[in-house]
Motif scaffolding. Structure first.
Motif, PDB file in Angstrom:
ATOM      1  N   LYS A 153       0.828  -1.206   0.000  1.00 39.82           N
ATOM      2  CA  LYS A 153       0.000   0.000   0.000  1.00 39.82           C
ATOM      3  C   LYS A 153       0.866   1.261   0.000  1.00 39.82           C
ATOM      4  CE  LYS A 153      -3.927  -2.230   2.234  1.00 39.82           C
ATOM      5  NZ  LYS A 153      -4.600  -2.493   3.518  1.00 39.82           N
ATOM      6  N   LEU A 154       1.942   1.239   0.782  1.00 38.87           N
ATOM      7  CA  LEU A 154       2.809   2.415   0.790  1.00 38.87           C
ATOM      8  C   LEU A 154       3.564   2.540  -0.534  1.00 38.87           C
ATOM      9  CD1 LEU A 154       3.239   4.480   3.137  1.00 38.87           C
ATOM     10  CD2 LEU A 154       5.578   3.616   3.202  1.00 38.87           C
ATOM     11  N   GLN A 155       3.927   1.416  -1.130  1.00 35.85           N
ATOM     12  CA  GLN A 155       4.564   1.473  -2.452  1.00 35.85           C
ATOM     13  C   GLN A 155       3.627   2.098  -3.475  1.00 35.85           C
ATOM     14  OE1 GLN A 155       5.526  -2.658  -3.000  1.00 35.85           O
ATOM     15  NE2 GLN A 155       7.193  -2.615  -1.510  1.00 35.85           N
ATOM     16  N   ARG A 156       2.348   1.768  -3.373  1.00 38.13           N
ATOM     17  CA  ARG A 156       1.369   2.346  -4.294  1.00 38.13           C
ATOM     18  C   ARG A 156       1.200   3.848  -4.048  1.00 38.13           C
ATOM     19  NH1 ARG A 156      -0.556   3.340  -9.023  1.00 38.13           N
ATOM     20  NH2 ARG A 156      -2.797   3.830  -9.078  1.00 38.13           N
ATOM     21  N   ILE A 157       1.195   4.266  -2.763  1.00 42.10           N
ATOM     22  CA  ILE A 157       1.105   5.697  -2.453  1.00 42.10           C
ATOM     23  C   ILE A 157       2.289   6.441  -3.072  1.00 42.10           C
ATOM     24  CG2 ILE A 157       1.413   7.363  -0.574  1.00 42.10           C
ATOM     25  CD1 ILE A 157      -1.390   6.605  -0.662  1.00 42.10           C
ATOM     26  N   ASP A 159       4.031   5.621  -5.702  1.00 46.71           N
ATOM     27  CA  ASP A 159       3.825   5.713  -7.152  1.00 46.71           C
ATOM     28  C   ASP A 159       2.823   6.813  -7.491  1.00 46.71           C
ATOM     29  OD1 ASP A 159       5.622   3.695  -7.638  1.00 46.71           O
ATOM     30  OD2 ASP A 159       4.099   2.126  -7.871  1.00 46.71           O
ATOM     31  N   LEU A 160       1.752   6.905  -6.696  1.00 48.50           N
ATOM     32  CA  LEU A 160       0.743   7.928  -6.956  1.00 48.50           C
ATOM     33  C   LEU A 160       1.332   9.327  -6.814  1.00 48.50           C
ATOM     34  CD1 LEU A 160      -2.356   6.411  -5.086  1.00 48.50           C
ATOM     35  CD2 LEU A 160      -2.120   6.745  -7.559  1.00 48.50           C
ATOM     36  N   ILE A 161       2.194   9.515  -5.804  1.00 50.44           N
ATOM     37  CA  ILE A 161       2.784  10.835  -5.575  1.00 50.44           C
ATOM     38  C   ILE A 161       3.886  11.134  -6.585  1.00 50.44           C
ATOM     39  CG2 ILE A 161       4.134  12.228  -3.949  1.00 50.44           C
ATOM     40  CD1 ILE A 161       2.651  10.788  -1.678  1.00 50.44           C
ATOM     41  N   GLN A 162       4.791  10.167  -6.795  1.00 49.73           N
ATOM     42  CA  GLN A 162       5.972  10.419  -7.611  1.00 49.73           C
ATOM     43  C   GLN A 162       5.753  10.213  -9.108  1.00 49.73           C
ATOM     44  OE1 GLN A 162       8.821  11.765  -6.573  1.00 49.73           O
ATOM     45  NE2 GLN A 162       7.890  11.925  -4.544  1.00 49.73           N
ATOM     46  N   GLU A 163       4.964   9.214  -9.470  1.00 51.14           N
ATOM     47  CA  GLU A 163       4.804   8.873 -10.887  1.00 51.14           C
ATOM     48  C   GLU A 163       3.530   9.459 -11.496  1.00 51.14           C
ATOM     49  OE1 GLU A 163       7.303   7.466 -12.297  1.00 51.14           O
ATOM     50  OE2 GLU A 163       8.344   7.078 -10.399  1.00 51.14           O
ATOM     51  N   GLU A 164       2.474   9.559 -10.700  1.00 50.05           N
ATOM     52  CA  GLU A 164       1.182   9.978 -11.242  1.00 50.05           C
ATOM     53  C   GLU A 164       0.755  11.373 -10.807  1.00 50.05           C
ATOM     54  OE1 GLU A 164      -1.810   6.907 -10.993  1.00 50.05           O
ATOM     55  OE2 GLU A 164      -0.285   5.313 -10.962  1.00 50.05           O
ATOM     56  N   GLY A 165       1.580  12.044 -10.011  1.00 53.47           N
ATOM     57  CA  GLY A 165       1.313  13.433  -9.647  1.00 53.47           C
ATOM     58  C   GLY A 165       0.055  13.645  -8.847  1.00 53.47           C
ATOM     59  N   LEU A 166      -0.269  12.713  -7.958  1.00 54.50           N
ATOM     60  CA  LEU A 166      -1.504  12.796  -7.180  1.00 54.50           C
ATOM     61  C   LEU A 166      -1.639  14.135  -6.443  1.00 54.50           C
ATOM     62  CD1 LEU A 166      -3.964  11.003  -6.012  1.00 54.50           C
ATOM     63  CD2 LEU A 166      -2.485  10.741  -4.010  1.00 54.50           C
ATOM     64  N   LEU A 167      -0.532  14.636  -5.899  1.00 50.56           N
ATOM     65  CA  LEU A 167      -0.570  15.861  -5.094  1.00 50.56           C
ATOM     66  C   LEU A 167       0.022  17.061  -5.819  1.00 50.56           C
ATOM     67  CD1 LEU A 167       0.567  14.375  -1.659  1.00 50.56           C
ATOM     68  CD2 LEU A 167      -1.772  14.824  -2.429  1.00 50.56           C
ATOM     69  N   GLY A 168       0.530  16.863  -7.020  1.00 51.67           N
ATOM     70  CA  GLY A 168       1.247  17.941  -7.691  1.00 51.67           C
ATOM     71  C   GLY A 168       2.550  18.222  -6.957  1.00 51.67           C
ATOM     72  N   ASP A 190      11.806   7.785   7.572  1.00 56.00           N
ATOM     73  CA  ASP A 190      12.100   7.082   6.322  1.00 56.00           C
ATOM     74  C   ASP A 190      10.875   7.072   5.417  1.00 56.00           C
ATOM     75  OD1 ASP A 190      14.000   5.295   4.728  1.00 56.00           O
ATOM     76  OD2 ASP A 190      12.181   4.078   4.830  1.00 56.00           O
ATOM     77  N   THR A 191       9.683   6.924   6.005  1.00 52.54           N
ATOM     78  CA  THR A 191       8.461   7.003   5.196  1.00 52.54           C
ATOM     79  C   THR A 191       8.367   8.370   4.517  1.00 52.54           C
ATOM     80  OG1 THR A 191       7.297   5.450   6.630  1.00 52.54           O
ATOM     81  CG2 THR A 191       5.941   6.899   5.281  1.00 52.54           C
ATOM     82  N   LEU A 192       8.715   9.416   5.250  1.00 54.47           N
ATOM     83  CA  LEU A 192       8.684  10.766   4.697  1.00 54.47           C
ATOM     84  C   LEU A 192       9.618  10.899   3.497  1.00 54.47           C
ATOM     85  CD1 LEU A 192       7.915  13.870   5.084  1.00 54.47           C
ATOM     86  CD2 LEU A 192      10.073  13.992   6.355  1.00 54.47           C
ATOM     87  N   VAL A 193      10.891  10.530   3.669  1.00 56.70           N
ATOM     88  CA  VAL A 193      11.840  10.726   2.571  1.00 56.70           C
ATOM     89  C   VAL A 193      11.551   9.764   1.425  1.00 56.70           C
ATOM     90  CG1 VAL A 193      13.613  11.641   4.102  1.00 56.70           C
ATOM     91  CG2 VAL A 193      13.600   9.208   3.596  1.00 56.70           C
ATOM     92  N   TYR A 194      10.964   8.612   1.730  1.00 59.40           N
ATOM     93  CA  TYR A 194      10.587   7.651   0.698  1.00 59.40           C
ATOM     94  C   TYR A 194       9.452   8.197  -0.159  1.00 59.40           C
ATOM     95  CZ  TYR A 194       8.585   3.272  -1.200  1.00 59.40           C
ATOM     96  OH  TYR A 194       8.067   2.300  -2.012  1.00 59.40           O
ATOM     97  N   LEU A 195       8.420   8.725   0.472  1.00 58.54           N
ATOM     98  CA  LEU A 195       7.274   9.231  -0.284  1.00 58.54           C
ATOM     99  C   LEU A 195       7.619  10.503  -1.054  1.00 58.54           C
ATOM    100  CD1 LEU A 195       4.313   8.620   2.202  1.00 58.54           C
ATOM    101  CD2 LEU A 195       4.978   7.242   0.224  1.00 58.54           C
TER     102      LEU A 195
END
Length: 365
Positions: A153-157, A159-168, A190-195
């Protein structure tokens, strides 16, 4: 083929229960699957064949629980690394020992292809950098067990943020988690810097001096780890506030992102994830694409160890890039060390840390 694995350190995270995660009477007495040994047990193509510890009582309890033959229970990691031919080595010792044990494993006759080291990577940035350098020189993969990276689930989040621009463009993040900074909040950071896929540039911090676990772990005399927090300016321009002063019983791991295209709220302890897209100046709540339900400790965290072990095998096979490198793990450690330096000097701290500051050591376990 079947890869051979060994574990250095037979305490809780190795396979015998974690304070705060399991019933206190079971810790050290029963094996648990949310662990390195449990991850190996759940993964095809790898077998846990040897363990080492300086505490003979813990070594025997672990060996009996996980059915390790007596002649492969080693008193001291040096004897295991000298006697065994290992493909994977787990380092599950206190964090102030990680550098010694990772370097010894990488340079040993055991010649592992991958070292799976518990978080945080080390107690000082210079130790972390040495671990990365030695592993590079010996062609050893260093995989750090920041467990959230191994949950789908976090991997998908990400991708949404980095690859699909969910948040701009992410403008700001507000985070909270329980004390202590090294023992617990390394997960949050680590979750912060990862996302964000970002690194700190400026750090300003506050240390409470409080530690909930030193009495139960009999570690008060040798542990500096404590609650704390502050603010961080990341190299992507986002402004982050971090509050890790909260007692375990009252805490929730939360991250709230505000971006140019939407807002995201992640509450992992209470299983609540929410997203709002920005539509013509108004935030409109919507489902997170490709995610069914929120992240939970009972399911996602417990599965993370099996996922990490499977990823370790895939990395050794050459079919996967290392998903949690030493370089990336150092990013969360830089922030924690920066908080301590800022608190005790009364100033802001720049990252990368200047050379003398990279030696600042924050002891934990």
């Amino acid at each position: 083929m079947t890869y051979r694995a060994g574990i250095i350190g037979t305490g809780g995270i190795a396979g015998m229960g974690i304070l705060g995660m399991h019933d206190e009477e079971d810790i050290g007495e029963k094996k648990v699957r949310a662990s390195h040994a449990g991850g190996y047990k759940a993964t095809e193509g790898v077998e846990l064949v040897a363990v080492a510890d300086v505490d003979e009582t813990k070594l025997e309890q672990f060996g009996e629980a996980w059915e390790i033959p007596p002649d492969r229970r080693y008193v001291g990691h040096e004897s295991m690394l000298a006697a065994e031919d290992l493909d994977l080595v787990s380092v599950c010792t206190p964090s102030y020992l990680h550098a010694d044990h990772v370097v010894d494993a990488a340079e040993s006759a055991a010649d592992p292809a991958l070292i799976w080291c518990e978080k945080p990577i080390a107690s000082s940035v210079s130790d972390a950098e040495e671990m990365v350098t030695v592993c590079d020189e010996t062609d050893t993969e260093l995989l750090i067990n920041h467990s959230f990276r191994f949950t789908t689930k976090l991997q998908r989040i990400r991708d949404l943020i980095q690859e699909e621009g969910l948040l701009g463009d992410v403008h700001a993040v507000a985070t909270q988690f329980r004390m202590e900074l090294l023992r617990n909040s390394t997960h949050l950071l680590d979750t912060l810097v990862y996302l964000l896929d970002a690194r700190a540039e400026q750090v300003s911090g506050y240390i409470t001096g409080e530690n909930e676990a030193v009495d139960s772990l009999e570690a008060a005399e040798r542990v500096d780890d404590a609650g704390g927090g502050g603010f961080v300016v990341m190299d992507d321009g986002s402004f982050v506030t971090i509050d890790c002063t909260i007692p375990r019983e009252a805490s929730s791991m939360t991250l709230q992102f505000v971006g140019s295209e939407g807002k995201l709220y992640l509450n992992n302890d209470d299983g609540e994830w929410r997203y709002w897209g920005l539509d013509d100046g108004s935030h409109v709540e919507a489902d997170l694409p490709g995610i069914d339900g929120a992240w939970t400790w009972d399911e996602d965290y417990r599965d993370a160890f099996a996922n990490a072990a499977a990823d370790a095998v895939a990395v050794v096979d050459g079919t996967m890039e290392n998903p949690s490198t030493g370089d990336e793990a150092t990013r969360s450690l830089e922030i924690i060390v920066g908080f301590y330096i800022s608190h005790y000097t009364g100033g802001q701290v720049s990252v990368p840390l200047d050379r003398p500051l990279r030696d600042v050591t924050i002891t934990s376990w």
